[in-house]
Design a protein around this motif. Structure first.
Motif, PDB file in Angstrom:
ATOM      1  N   GLN A   1       0.817  -1.215   0.000  1.00 17.67           N
ATOM      2  CA  GLN A   1       0.000   0.000   0.000  1.00 17.67           C
ATOM      3  C   GLN A   1       0.852   1.267   0.000  1.00 17.67           C
ATOM      4  N   SER A   2       0.322   2.320  -0.636  1.00 17.21           N
ATOM      5  CA  SER A   2       0.945   3.642  -0.514  1.00 17.21           C
ATOM      6  C   SER A   2      -0.157   4.676  -0.287  1.00 17.21           C
ATOM      7  N   TYR A   3       0.247   5.885   0.040  1.00 17.27           N
ATOM      8  CA  TYR A   3      -0.706   6.945   0.382  1.00 17.27           C
ATOM      9  C   TYR A   3      -0.355   8.177  -0.446  1.00 17.27           C
ATOM     10  N   ARG A   4      -1.263   8.565  -1.349  1.00 14.93           N
ATOM     11  CA  ARG A   4      -1.005   9.762  -2.150  1.00 14.93           C
ATOM     12  C   ARG A   4      -1.450  10.949  -1.307  1.00 14.93           C
ATOM     13  N   ILE A   5      -0.515  11.789  -0.902  1.00 16.23           N
ATOM     14  CA  ILE A   5      -0.880  12.822   0.062  1.00 16.23           C
ATOM     15  C   ILE A   5      -0.864  14.242  -0.519  1.00 16.23           C
ATOM     16  N   ALA A   6      -0.374  14.394  -1.779  1.00 14.66           N
ATOM     17  CA  ALA A   6      -0.465  15.718  -2.406  1.00 14.66           C
ATOM     18  C   ALA A   6      -0.536  15.513  -3.918  1.00 14.66           C
ATOM     19  N   GLU A   7      -1.203  16.397  -4.583  1.00 14.24           N
ATOM     20  CA  GLU A   7      -1.373  16.292  -6.028  1.00 14.24           C
ATOM     21  C   GLU A   7      -0.539  17.324  -6.775  1.00 14.24           C
ATOM     22  N   GLY A   8      -0.006  16.927  -7.927  1.00 16.38           N
ATOM     23  CA  GLY A   8       0.763  17.848  -8.757  1.00 16.38           C
ATOM     24  C   GLY A   8       1.060  17.172 -10.076  1.00 16.38           C
ATOM     25  N   ASN A   9       1.598  17.893 -11.042  1.00 14.47           N
ATOM     26  CA  ASN A   9       1.738  17.357 -12.397  1.00 14.47           C
ATOM     27  C   ASN A   9       3.168  17.166 -12.885  1.00 14.47           C
ATOM     28  N   ASP A  10       4.123  17.846 -12.288  1.00 16.09           N
ATOM     29  CA  ASP A  10       5.451  17.893 -12.901  1.00 16.09           C
ATOM     30  C   ASP A  10       6.419  16.835 -12.402  1.00 16.09           C
ATOM     31  N   VAL A  11       6.269  16.450 -11.160  1.00 15.59           N
ATOM     32  CA  VAL A  11       7.191  15.474 -10.579  1.00 15.59           C
ATOM     33  C   VAL A  11       6.476  14.763  -9.425  1.00 15.59           C
ATOM     34  N   THR A  12       6.872  13.489  -9.208  1.00 15.49           N
ATOM     35  CA  THR A  12       6.328  12.776  -8.047  1.00 15.49           C
ATOM     36  C   THR A  12       7.431  12.573  -7.015  1.00 15.49           C
ATOM     37  N   LEU A  13       7.197  13.031  -5.810  1.00 20.32           N
ATOM     38  CA  LEU A  13       8.117  12.790  -4.689  1.00 20.32           C
ATOM     39  C   LEU A  13       7.593  11.556  -3.962  1.00 20.32           C
ATOM     40  N   MET A  14       8.416  10.508  -3.936  1.00 17.83           N
ATOM     41  CA  MET A  14       7.962   9.230  -3.399  1.00 17.83           C
ATOM     42  C   MET A  14       8.914   8.840  -2.277  1.00 17.83           C
ATOM     43  N   PHE A  15       8.382   8.557  -1.095  1.00 20.81           N
ATOM     44  CA  PHE A  15       9.288   8.300   0.019  1.00 20.81           C
ATOM     45  C   PHE A  15       8.814   7.169   0.906  1.00 20.81           C
ATOM     46  N   CYS A  16       9.783   6.585   1.633  1.00 24.03           N
ATOM     47  CA  CYS A  16       9.448   5.718   2.761  1.00 24.03           C
ATOM     48  C   CYS A  16      10.148   6.307   3.983  1.00 24.03           C
ATOM     49  N   GLY A  17       9.558   6.109   5.147  1.00 17.41           N
ATOM     50  CA  GLY A  17      10.172   6.640   6.363  1.00 17.41           C
ATOM     51  C   GLY A  17       9.824   8.098   6.590  1.00 17.41           C
ATOM     52  N   HIS A  18      10.684   8.769   7.338  1.00 16.67           N
ATOM     53  CA  HIS A  18      10.337  10.053   7.961  1.00 16.67           C
ATOM     54  C   HIS A  18      10.485  11.266   7.044  1.00 16.67           C
ATOM     55  N   PHE A  19       9.966  11.228   5.816  1.00 23.31           N
ATOM     56  CA  PHE A  19      10.240  12.331   4.887  1.00 23.31           C
ATOM     57  C   PHE A  19       9.045  13.227   4.584  1.00 23.31           C
ATOM     58  N   HIS A  20       8.076  13.247   5.471  1.00 23.80           N
ATOM     59  CA  HIS A  20       6.952  14.170   5.257  1.00 23.80           C
ATOM     60  C   HIS A  20       7.438  15.615   5.186  1.00 23.80           C
ATOM     61  N   GLU A  21       8.281  15.990   6.097  1.00 25.01           N
ATOM     62  CA  GLU A  21       8.695  17.397   6.162  1.00 25.01           C
ATOM     63  C   GLU A  21       9.539  17.790   4.950  1.00 25.01           C
ATOM     64  N   LEU A  22      10.537  16.979   4.627  1.00 29.74           N
ATOM     65  CA  LEU A  22      11.422  17.338   3.517  1.00 29.74           C
ATOM     66  C   LEU A  22      10.660  17.398   2.193  1.00 29.74           C
TER      67      LEU A  22
END
Lengths: 269, 324
Positions: B183-204
């Motif tokens: 499972q993954s969680y799409r938490i923001a929408e945008g068109n130019d790039v996807t930032l995909m992370f695991c672990g503590h990277f909400h802030e960055l």
């Protein structure tokens, strides 16, 4: 079948399976055969028709390369047909080169990487303690295997948690792949070391059935302490040209050798 | 300002919550209960907590033995010593027989901080990901950690969960997320790039999104705790919709989450041109006994098996020609 007879039949099955497999470990299988014969034929509470019976006694072959000895015991007790022993190590067989609990009925834990089985035996014994169940756990370690540090972690654990439902055999045959244990990595004195780690130590001749029986009885009666049976054995026991020969640690007999071995085993019974 | 909480703290609390619901539930630690936070469990359920001392290899074996007797077992240490030192015990004694052992490695990554390199495990995701049948999860916050723990208990088989020492924002309200493998969680929408992370990277990732917005670019953000299996659909969608994925992990870029995303991305049939890479190898399975030649054939290392994969990707209409 009496235990002496079972041990003889086990040795023949070990030789036959290795001959057909063209690879494997005869020396260390033959050295622990008598111990396994007493365990499977007399000591352990088992039901071959229900291999996963919850209250069964557990067996851990920590020296997993002696798989043919374990398979021979299981086959003779009726877990699977003895005829299937000739499929050992073959591609579609359920008899893997090292014991696999997912493949073979009666195998309580997969082993083969030395030093690891003994820890699982501790876990099984601990489970019985935690859940107040009455089964016992038996394990067989190789003497070369004692060089693995994890064995001593496990011994410390077993004594600390007072796993008196655990009985560990050391198959002390004195040989390992590269030479004698004394040459490769001296582990003497094994009984003193085990005693120092908090185990109840019994030293026996590992081919003397009455001595094995007596050790098991003492182990059952010992409370608050796990038992370690240091069993002096002969690597390759029962086949003259294999006895005490390093080179038979990991080589299968060729046809002529196989025939001599079978004849010897037949005549010596 | 969001509440700060380390995923290890959520681990200790989550164990207590689950132990209320499950019997035959045991927690093992290797003299790090105060640090991994299994101490929280130990205080509540001392009779179900087993300290194995500083002996991680034995701890994993004990966990395996307990699991063969029908118990649910959690085994914990720092990621370095659980996944690192006890790698082979996990591989051979837990994963090969597919036993019900849950390994939780806390103190992963650079955010261990002052203890330095010997304790900053940057390899555990890679190590655990290579083990057949292992599920690997790196939660991003305390809430997700608890959801991952619940999944682990309900899943029959080995699971590795990666926790952290550092207190990080609790992004998802307590109890608001569920988790299942992949499972993954799409938490923001945008068109130019996807930032995909695991672990503590909400802030960055939020900061990157904000900075890119200032130059007129928009970002999708996907929180993907599922290191193995990854969420293939989310990766495919990200490629098709934004054309670029940027991965984040507190781990070596070799072998971990970024590598897992690359593997999935290369195998996406993007724009119907077929995958960019086909990997020939052992497909997340253990070996078995047999001759080398038999094994190579059984595991797909034959010219025909390889060609079938190539044709299926590039020229499916030619597949039948191989049958002649």
């Amino acid at each position: 079948m009496n235990t002496e007879c079972m041990a003889k039949e086990m040795r023949k099955l070990i030789l036959t399976s290795l001959y057909h497999a063209k690879s494997g470990h005869p020396g260390g299988s033959l050295s622990c055969t008598d111990i396994l014969a007493v365990l499977y034929n007399e000591e352990m509470n088992l039901d071959p028709a229900d291999p996963k019976k919850a209250d069964r006694d557990r067996f851990v072959l920590s020296k997993g390369h002696a798989a043919p000895a374990l398979y021979a015991a299981l086959a003779l007790k009726g877990y699977f047909p003895a005829e299937d022993m000739v499929t050992l190590r073959k591609i579609d067989s359920y008899l893997e080169g090292h014991p696999s609990m997912k493949s073979t009925p009666g195998v309580d834990i997969s082993t083969g990487s030395l030093g690891q089985g003994i820890s699982t035996a501790c876990g099984m014994a601990l489970s019985a303690k935690l859940r107040e169940e009455n089964y016992r756990v038996y394990a067989v370690l190789g003497d070369g295997e004692l060089e693995e540090g994890q064995v001593w972690e496990a011994m410390m654990f077993a004594a600390h948690y007072k796993l008196d439902n655990l009985c560990v055999f050391v198959d002390l045959n004195g040989l390992q792949i590269d030479g004698t244990t004394a040459e490769v990595m001296g582990s003497d004195p094994v009984p003193d070391k085990m005693r120092a780690f908090g185990l109840n130590v019994i030293e026996i001749d590992g081919h003397d059935y009455d001595a094995i029986r007596a050790a098991l009885k003492t182990a059952r009666e010992t409370k608050g302490q796990p038992t370690c049976v240091v069993a002096h054995t002969v690597k390759g026991k029962g086949v003259s040209y294999m006895e005490n020969q390093c080179d038979w640690h990991g080589a299968a007999p060729k046809q002529a050798e196989y025939e001599i071995a079978m004849k010897e085993l037949e005549n010596n019974g | 300002m969001a509440e700060l909480k380390a995923t290890r703290d959520a681990y200790g609390e989550g164990l207590v919550e689950l132990a209320n619901e499950y019997s035959n539930f045991y927690v093992l630690d290797a003299d790090l209960a105060k640090a991994t936070k299994t101490i929280t469990f130990k205080k509540q359920y001392p009779e179900r907590f087993i300290d194995c001392g500083i002996a991680e290899g034995n701890m994993i074996g004990v966990a395996a033995g307990l699991a063969t007797c029908g118990n649910i077992v959690f085994a914990s240490s720092f990621a370095m010593f659980a996944a690192g030192r006890a790698f082979e015990q996990i591989r051979n004694t837990v994963a090969y027989p597919h036993l019900n052992v849950k390994i939780v490695g806390t103190h992963s990554g650079l955010t261990v901080g002052e203890d330095g390199a010997t304790h900053q495990c940057l390899e555990d995701l890679g190590l655990m990901r290579t083990i057949p049948g292992m599920i690997v999860i790196n939660p991003s916050d305390a809430t997700q950690m608890k959801a991952a723990l619940r999944f682990a208990v309900e899943h029959d088989g080995p699971v590795y969960i990666r926790g952290g020492r550092l207190a990080v924002p609790v992004v998802y309200p307590e109890g608001s997320v569920t988790y299942t493998a992949g499972q993954s969680y799409r938490i923001a929408e945008g068109n130019d790039v996807t930032l995909m992370f695991c672990g503590h990277f909400h802030e960055l990732t939020a900061q990157v999104k904000e900075l890119l917005a200032s130059v007129g670019m928009t970002c999708r953000i996907v929180d993907m705790p599922s290191v193995k299996p990854v969420d293939n659909k989310a990766i495919e969608d990200a490629l098709k919709d934004t054309g670029l994925i940027v991965t984040f992990e507190d781990h070596n870029i070799n072998g971990g989450f970024g590598s897992a995303v690359c593997e999935a991305a290369c195998e996406v049939d993007f724009a119907r041109k077929g995958p960019a890479v086909i990997r020939i190898g052992v497909e997340d399975a253990f070996g078995k006994s047999g001759t080398p030649a038999e094994l190579m054939e059984k595991y797909g290392f034959t010219a025909e098996a390889v060609c079938r994969k190539i044709l299926a990707a590039k020229a499916p209409e030619k597949l039948s020609l191989l049958d002649r």
